[in-house]
Design an enzyme around this catalytic site. Structure first.
Site, PDB file in Angstrom:
ATOM      1  CG  LEU A  46      -1.837  -0.785   0.890  1.00  0.00           C
ATOM      2  CD1 LEU A  46      -3.003  -0.303   2.733  1.00  0.00           C
ATOM      3  CD2 LEU A  46      -3.188  -0.271   0.137  1.00  0.00           C
ATOM      4  CG  ASP A  47       0.418   3.823  -2.883  1.00  0.00           C
ATOM      5  OD1 ASP A  47       1.921   3.210  -3.794  1.00  0.00           O
ATOM      6  OD2 ASP A  47      -0.353   4.113  -3.886  1.00  0.00           O
ATOM      7  CB  SER A  48       3.749   6.695   2.236  1.00  0.00           C
ATOM      8  OG  SER A  48       4.768   5.443   2.935  1.00  0.00           O
ATOM      9  CB  ALA A  50      -3.043   4.872   0.535  1.00  0.00           C
ATOM     10  NE  ARG A 191       0.532   5.986  -7.068  1.00  0.00           N
ATOM     11  CZ  ARG A 191       1.637   5.489  -7.806  1.00  0.00           C
ATOM     12  NH1 ARG A 191       2.429   6.458  -7.980  1.00  0.00           N
ATOM     13  NH2 ARG A 191       2.183   3.756  -7.604  1.00  0.00           N
TER      14      ARG A 191
END
Length: 332
Positions: A46-48, A50, A191
């Site tokens: 998971l992206d930072s 998120a 994204r």
């Protein structure tokens, strides 16, 4: 009083909440400390920026990561229109600006993004280019040209729309932000979806908020730490304490059961107890070791159980079986 395990777990699965502002790898540190082990992995980054569900695998169960990573996923996302950042998230630098889409134009293109399609991942991503992570190459100033990949989006539901000056949607106003629920296949970048949907209606966008709510049949509501997450909406933002007590982490660990195997898309086989020792010692597998095995005519991956104990993974065809991994103890 915090409870810490004195002896590391041999294997467990832990549906766990990653909070916004930390990396997926960093989120695992709490688990490592509580469970007294360094052997902890996750089943999809998971992206930072998120938050949401991170399914962690502990001990010998780290070998199961690839099976869970392949599951379908579900997200809540907020797309902010009129600007595109280099990272396609709020941490990036604005590189493009354009007009806002009107409400009807946005609604018209949403159905076009449901189904199988080709998607070019963001340049700032974990996808490799010339043997290195594309995000690392971008940060070092090198040029990246990623190839499109086949993905599938199963559904997109529009949950909330913010328009300019809060105008009535009946007047077809311009849209500043939209909140969506997205169900998609492995490898889908939300994204990139924001980028592509905005371009399709003549605008630019990035993902301002993102929350993963489901991995396969693992749900965020059942994850350790879920009660600490704020409500997800276009406007709502609450900075939360990301510390989860070790007691909760220990209690949230589960074994790999037949129901979980089916959750991640694996078929199951019941090993006869007479052949348990042969299986865990890696002997050549015979079809008669399993109860009710019926050849399917194609390559199939099975989770093997014996008296409700998870024993391992095998790959089977009409011609026989080969071991994928053995998890059961040699001494029973």
């Amino acid at each position: 009083m915090l409870k810490l395990l004195k002896k590391p777990l041999d294997g467990a699965i832990l549906p766990f909440v990653k909070f916004s502002g930390i990396t997926s790898f960093g989120a695992l540190n709490q688990i490592k400390k509580a469970l007294n082990t360094r052997k902890v992995g996750h089943t999809g980054t998971l992206d930072s920026f998120a938050d949401g569900l991170l399914v962690a695998v502990v001990g010998r169960y780290t070998k199961l990561a690839s099976y869970i990573t392949g599951c379908d996923k579900e997200y809540l996302a907020v797309f902010k229109f009129g600007e595109e950042t280099d990272t396609l998230d709020p941490s990036g630098v604005v590189i493009k600006r354009g007009k806002l889409p009107n409400y009807q134009a946005l609604m018209d293109i949403v159905p076009n993004f449901v189904g199988k399609q080709s998607q070019i991942p963001p340049n700032y991503s974990a996808v490799h280019f010339n043997g290195r992570r594309s995000s690392d190459l971008m940060r070092s100033g090198e040029k990246v040209e990623l190839q499109a990949r086949e993905i599938e989006i199963f559904s997109i539901d529009v949950l909330e729309v913010n328009t300019t000056e809060n105008q009535d949607i009946a007047k077809n106003p311009f849209v500043e932000e939209v909140m969506l629920k997205i169900s998609c296949s492995k490898g889908t970048y939300i994204r990139a979806l924001a980028r592509d949907m905005a371009l399709a209606c003549g605008s630019f966008a990035f993902v301002s908020k993102l929350r993963r709510t489901r991995v396969g049949n693992f749900n965020l509501a059942d994850a350790v730490g879920a009660r600490m997450l704020p409500e997800f909406s276009v406007d709502n933002y609450v900075d939360v304490d990301t510390g989860i007590e070790s007691n909760e982490i220990i209690a949230g660990c589960v074994s790999f059961s037949e129901s979980i195997a089916k959750t991640v898309g694996l078929k199951t086989l019941e090993l006869k107890s007479d052949f348990y020792d042969r299986f865990v010692n890696g002997r050549f597998i015979k079809k008669y070791w399993f109860k009710g095995f019926k050849p399917s005519g194609c390559q199939t991956t099975f989770a093997v159980f014996c008296c409700n104990e998870f024993c391992g993974i095998v790959n089977g065809t009409d011609g026989g079986f080969e071991y994928g991994a053995v998890f059961a103890d040699k001494k029973r």
